[in-house]
Design an enzyme around this catalytic site. Structure first.
Site, PDB file in Angstrom:
ATOM      1  N   LYS A  44      25.722 -47.695   8.132  1.00  0.00           N
ATOM      2  CA  LYS A  44      26.063 -46.349   7.664  1.00  0.00           C
ATOM      3  C   LYS A  44      27.440 -45.933   8.194  1.00  0.00           C
ATOM      4  CE  LYS A  44      21.177 -44.996   7.378  1.00  0.00           C
ATOM      5  NZ  LYS A  44      20.136 -44.031   7.840  1.00  0.00           N
ATOM      6  N   TYR A  84      18.336 -42.680  -2.172  1.00  0.00           N
ATOM      7  CA  TYR A  84      17.354 -41.938  -1.371  1.00  0.00           C
ATOM      8  C   TYR A  84      16.455 -41.049  -2.236  1.00  0.00           C
ATOM      9  CZ  TYR A  84      19.379 -43.375   3.126  1.00  0.00           C
ATOM     10  OH  TYR A  84      19.785 -44.099   4.231  1.00  0.00           O
ATOM     11  N   PHE A  92      16.101 -32.514   4.705  1.00  0.00           N
ATOM     12  CA  PHE A  92      17.334 -33.160   5.179  1.00  0.00           C
ATOM     13  C   PHE A  92      18.052 -33.962   4.087  1.00  0.00           C
ATOM     14  CE2 PHE A  92      13.697 -35.929   6.264  1.00  0.00           C
ATOM     15  CZ  PHE A  92      14.064 -37.127   5.645  1.00  0.00           C
ATOM     16  N   ARG A 120      13.251 -54.661   9.620  1.00  0.00           N
ATOM     17  CA  ARG A 120      12.845 -53.328  10.096  1.00  0.00           C
ATOM     18  C   ARG A 120      12.565 -53.346  11.600  1.00  0.00           C
ATOM     19  NH1 ARG A 120      13.109 -48.619   6.839  1.00  0.00           N
ATOM     20  NH2 ARG A 120      11.287 -47.842   7.948  1.00  0.00           N
ATOM     21  N   THR A 126      12.832 -45.092  12.766  1.00  0.00           N
ATOM     22  CA  THR A 126      13.765 -44.187  12.085  1.00  0.00           C
ATOM     23  C   THR A 126      14.469 -43.273  13.093  1.00  0.00           C
ATOM     24  OG1 THR A 126      12.358 -44.222  10.133  1.00  0.00           O
ATOM     25  CG2 THR A 126      13.917 -42.387  10.304  1.00  0.00           C
ATOM     26  N   ARG A 137      18.793 -49.559  16.582  1.00  0.00           N
ATOM     27  CA  ARG A 137      18.800 -48.097  16.799  1.00  0.00           C
ATOM     28  C   ARG A 137      18.482 -47.762  18.258  1.00  0.00           C
ATOM     29  NH1 ARG A 137      15.486 -46.881  11.240  1.00  0.00           N
ATOM     30  NH2 ARG A 137      17.237 -46.556   9.820  1.00  0.00           N
ATOM     31  N   ASN A 147      21.661 -42.423  12.553  1.00  0.00           N
ATOM     32  CA  ASN A 147      20.961 -43.614  13.061  1.00  0.00           C
ATOM     33  C   ASN A 147      21.569 -44.936  12.595  1.00  0.00           C
ATOM     34  OD1 ASN A 147      20.024 -43.516  10.481  1.00  0.00           O
ATOM     35  ND2 ASN A 147      17.846 -43.448  11.000  1.00  0.00           N
ATOM     36  N   HIS A 150      20.684 -48.742   7.701  1.00  0.00           N
ATOM     37  CA  HIS A 150      19.570 -48.675   6.751  1.00  0.00           C
ATOM     38  C   HIS A 150      18.989 -50.071   6.563  1.00  0.00           C
ATOM     39  CE1 HIS A 150      17.243 -47.988   3.100  1.00  0.00           C
ATOM     40  NE2 HIS A 150      17.749 -49.139   2.691  1.00  0.00           N
ATOM     41  N   GLU A 161      16.920 -51.735  -4.318  1.00  0.00           N
ATOM     42  CA  GLU A 161      18.156 -51.364  -3.622  1.00  0.00           C
ATOM     43  C   GLU A 161      19.249 -52.407  -3.854  1.00  0.00           C
ATOM     44  OE1 GLU A 161      15.772 -48.833  -0.188  1.00  0.00           O
ATOM     45  OE2 GLU A 161      16.743 -50.700   0.389  1.00  0.00           O
TER      46      GLU A 161
HETATM   47  P1  IDP Z   1      14.342 -45.231   7.441  1.00  0.00           P
HETATM   48  O1  IDP Z   1      15.835 -45.189   7.310  1.00  0.00           O
HETATM   49  O2  IDP Z   1      13.915 -45.680   8.810  1.00  0.00           O
HETATM   50  O3  IDP Z   1      13.673 -46.010   6.327  1.00  0.00           O
HETATM   51  P2  IDP Z   1      13.472 -42.807   6.071  1.00  0.00           P
HETATM   52  O4  IDP Z   1      12.252 -42.003   6.408  1.00  0.00           O
HETATM   53  O5  IDP Z   1      13.456 -43.613   4.827  1.00  0.00           O
HETATM   54  O6  IDP Z   1      13.805 -43.728   7.343  1.00  0.00           O
HETATM   55  O7  IDP Z   1      14.700 -41.800   6.037  1.00  0.00           O
HETATM   56  C1  IDP Z   1      15.943 -42.222   5.532  1.00  0.00           C
HETATM   57  C2  IDP Z   1      17.028 -41.684   6.424  1.00  0.00           C
HETATM   58  O8  IDP Z   1      17.022 -40.274   6.371  1.00  0.00           O
HETATM   59  C3  IDP Z   1      16.897 -42.030   7.905  1.00  0.00           C
HETATM   60  O9  IDP Z   1      17.360 -43.325   8.242  1.00  0.00           O
HETATM   61  C4  IDP Z   1      17.762 -40.951   8.517  1.00  0.00           C
HETATM   62  O10 IDP Z   1      19.157 -41.253   8.371  1.00  0.00           O
HETATM   63  C5  IDP Z   1      17.461 -39.754   7.622  1.00  0.00           C
HETATM   64  N1  IDP Z   1      16.406 -38.918   8.171  1.00  0.00           N
HETATM   65  C6  IDP Z   1      15.070 -39.173   8.212  1.00  0.00           C
HETATM   66  N2  IDP Z   1      14.403 -38.165   8.810  1.00  0.00           N
HETATM   67  C7  IDP Z   1      15.342 -37.253   9.144  1.00  0.00           C
HETATM   68  C8  IDP Z   1      15.286 -35.975   9.784  1.00  0.00           C
HETATM   69  O11 IDP Z   1      14.224 -35.491  10.181  1.00  0.00           O
HETATM   70  N3  IDP Z   1      16.461 -35.332   9.952  1.00  0.00           N
HETATM   71  C9  IDP Z   1      17.655 -35.828   9.540  1.00  0.00           C
HETATM   72  N4  IDP Z   1      17.754 -37.018   8.929  1.00  0.00           N
HETATM   73  C10 IDP Z   1      16.619 -37.720   8.733  1.00  0.00           C
HETATM   74 MG    MG Z   2      13.575 -45.621   4.312  1.00  0.00          MG
END
Ligand code: IDP
Ligand code: MG
Length: 184
Positions: A44, A84, A92, A120, A126, A137, A147, A150, A161
């Site tokens: 990212k 997304y 968010f 993963r 996450t 992470r 974070n 992806h 994707e």
């Molecule tokens: P992942 O990236 O681990 O698959 P997802 O739940 O798919 O997690 O969420 C996608 C992305 O959205 C996360 O990697 C993070 O950048 C962002 N994200 C997820 N939850 C939050 C939150 O509570 N606040 C802000 N950003 C979030």
């Molecule tokens: Mg995800």
């Protein structure tokens, strides 16, 4: 394309009888199919800006996964909204799309046995606060909204994707010279 029916060198050398040779070939062919699983990994904008590109690529390379595609780009808002789309109702989501479009990203396809699930695990949770040391992470970031990386969460999402981020001709099929030292 891999040579699906090439004879496993271990069977060729060990003088196995024809039955065990054919079962060896069958299991070898199905293992080859599993070894071609692909996942989509993106560094990212924060990972790029913080100079973590080399470190992240190194981890996937050293693990034994094979890179099938890579590009450096600043993604459009439309593409990120699509990427997304499953999170479109989360509070968010607008901030996430803005963050992901705020600078260049490194988009990659990586290939290997169970690469989606193992990828993963390598990423961590996450929320970096829940990620163990030793994960990407866990080692390099602090907040969920920054974070750095992806990774696809299922084989199905990975297919979607990779299709969204790469044209077919941008993915390269080749045999890694390390393959026979990574897979039995
Ligand atoms: P992942 O990236 O681990 O698959 P997802 O739940 O798919 O997690 O969420 C996608 C992305 O959205 C996360 O990697 C993070 O950048 C962002 N994200 C997820 N939850 C939050 C939150 O509570 N606040 C802000 N950003 C979030
Ligand atoms: Mg995800």
């Amino acid at each position: 394309m891999p040579t699906a029916l090439s004879f496993p060198s271990s069977a060729r050398l060990s003088g196995l009888n024809s039955d065990s040779q054919s079962s060896h070939i069958t299991s070898s062919v199905s293992a080859m199919a599993a070894n071609t699983e692909q996942t989509f990994i993106a560094i990212k904008p924060d990972g790029v800006q913080r100079g973590l590109v080399g470190e992240i690529i190194k981890r996937f390379e050293q693990k034994g996964f094979k890179m099938s595609g890579m590009k450096f780009l600043q993604a459009s808002e439309d593409m990120l909204k699509q990427h997304y789309i499953d999170l479109k109702d989360r509070p968010f989501y607008p901030g996430l799309v803005k963050y992901m479009g705020s600078g260049p990203v490194v988009a990659m396809a990586w290939e290997g046995l169970n690469v989606v699930k193992t990828g993963r695990v390598m990423l961590g949770e996450t929320n970096p606060a829940d990620s163990k040391p030793g994960t990407i992470r866990g080692d390099y970031c602090v907040e969920v909204g920054r974070n750095i990386i992806h990774g696809s969460d299922s084989v199905e999402s990975a297919k979607k994707e990779i299709k969204l981020w790469f044209k077919p001709e941008e993915l390269v099929s080749y045999k890694s010279c390390a393959k026979d030292w990574i897979y039995e």
